[in-house]
Design an enzyme around this catalytic site. Structure first.
Site, PDB file in Angstrom:
ATOM      1  N   VAL A 192       0.977  -1.090  -0.005  1.00  0.00           N
ATOM      2  CA  VAL A 192      -0.065  -0.068  -0.049  1.00  0.00           C
ATOM      3  C   VAL A 192       0.918   1.096   0.009  1.00  0.00           C
ATOM      4  O   VAL A 192       1.777   1.443   0.724  1.00  0.00           O
ATOM      5  CB  VAL A 192      -0.867  -0.028   1.204  1.00  0.00           C
TER       6      VAL A 192
ATOM      7  N   TYR B 156       4.277  21.977  10.513  1.00  0.00           N
ATOM      8  CA  TYR B 156       4.660  21.021   9.510  1.00  0.00           C
ATOM      9  C   TYR B 156       6.006  20.349  10.077  1.00  0.00           C
ATOM     10  O   TYR B 156       6.068  18.934  10.179  1.00  0.00           O
ATOM     11  CB  TYR B 156       4.989  21.577   8.148  1.00  0.00           C
TER      12      TYR B 156
ATOM     13  N   ASP C  52      -9.082  11.013   0.566  1.00  0.00           N
ATOM     14  CA  ASP C  52      -8.768  12.120   1.434  1.00  0.00           C
ATOM     15  C   ASP C  52      -8.562  11.573   2.820  1.00  0.00           C
ATOM     16  O   ASP C  52      -9.336  11.279   3.692  1.00  0.00           O
ATOM     17  CB  ASP C  52      -9.661  13.351   1.571  1.00  0.00           C
TER      18      ASP C  52
ATOM     19  N   LYS D  42       6.492  16.137  11.276  1.00  0.00           N
ATOM     20  CA  LYS D  42       7.487  15.446  10.850  1.00  0.00           C
ATOM     21  C   LYS D  42       8.510  14.877  12.145  1.00  0.00           C
ATOM     22  O   LYS D  42       8.945  13.838  12.038  1.00  0.00           O
ATOM     23  CB  LYS D  42       8.594  16.039   9.752  1.00  0.00           C
TER      24      LYS D  42
END
Length: 278
Positions: free
Chosen positions: A21, A165, A75, A169
């Site tokens: 996947v 952001y 989504d 991470k």
């Protein structure tokens, strides 16, 4: 194709096949990794929001490599995303998940759009965590498998003007490092791939301008080669240079340097935060 290459492919297939996947497969690093996995002979479930892009890639990979390819336009910010993903993949013998979906933003945190930043957290954090939990349990039960999580070099310290952001991470990096230890005894390999700036469409959509940047196709193979051999990979010379150059510095200094870099990469110094969806 050499015999040695065939043996490497066969080992990869036996450990991580027959299905993989890949989220974020419509562009950038996710697309490049999907192409590399098809070359090894893995069947693929490609996940992204853009159905036309997925259909085109699926037809290309099936024709070129003779693998089965299924597409799922989804989504990952949706509340029911895991249920939809499970419905599509539970009937398949999945042995590898590449969590490459994600998006980012740039600009002052307090000037950001709260709805967009919340979606960023859902995609970069919640969806990835739920995929690790669900597929990690499946892999543990079968005694083999792999998880490839897309971190970033910005996750090794705070990054002003891309604060949220970088924080997502950092979450990905910490989760991957811990799971690599927890799951190794179960036969499950976990890898954090932490690239530097990459030509993937991310920068332009997030309102950034890049000078030197990595090519997604060039770093896909080093990422896959690191799976099962190490816990974190910095693919490409640029990723290593940007990371190791900061290692000797105190963390607070690294944060300020990264803030200066981010300000220089921002196309405009207007307060509006721009976002990038993949």
């Amino acid at each position: 194709m050499t015999a040695a290459r065939t043996r490497r492919q066969q080992h990869f297939l036996s450990r991580y096949g027959p299905w993989a996947v890949v989220t974020g497969a419509s562009s950038g690093i996710g697309r490049a990794l999907a192409c590399r996995l098809a070359e090894t002979g893995l069947n693929l479930v490609l996940v992204a929001r853009s159905r036309p892009a997925l259909d085109g890639l699926a037809a290309q990979l099936a024709a070129r490599h003779g693998v089965q390819v299924r597409v799922l336009d989804l989504d990952l910010a949706r509340d029911d995303q895991l249920a939809v993903l499970r419905a599509a993949t539970d009937p398949l013998e999945v042995g590898l998940v590449v969590a490459a979906a994600g998006f980012g933003s740039s600009g002052p945190f307090l000037d950001a759009d709260l709805t967009s930043e919340t979606e960023l957290l859902m995609v970069n954090g919640r969806a990835l965590m739920q995929a690790c939990f669900h597929f990690g349990r499946r892999f543990r039960a079968r005694g083999r498998g792999g998880l490839v999580l897309l971190s970033s070099i910005v996750g090794f310290q705070g990054m002003p003007y891309a604060a949220h952001y970088a924080a997502t991470k950092a979450y990905v990096q910490a989760l991957a490092e811990a799971l690599q230890v927890e799951l190794s005894a179960c036969g499950v390999d976990v890898l954090a791939a932490a690239p530097g700036p990459t030509h993937s469409g991310f920068a332009s959509r997030a309102g950034l301008r890049l000078g030197h940047a990595l090519d997604p196709e060039a770093i896909a193979q080093p990422i896959l080669e690191a799976l099962g051999r190490q816990g974190t990979v910095l693919p490409g010379a640029l990723s290593k240079l940007l990371t190791y150059a900061l290692v000797p510095l105190p963390r607070w200094v690294r944060v300020r340097i990264m803030g200066q870099v981010m300000r220089g990469m921002t196309s405009t110094h207007s307060p509006a935060t721009k976002t990038s969806r993949s």
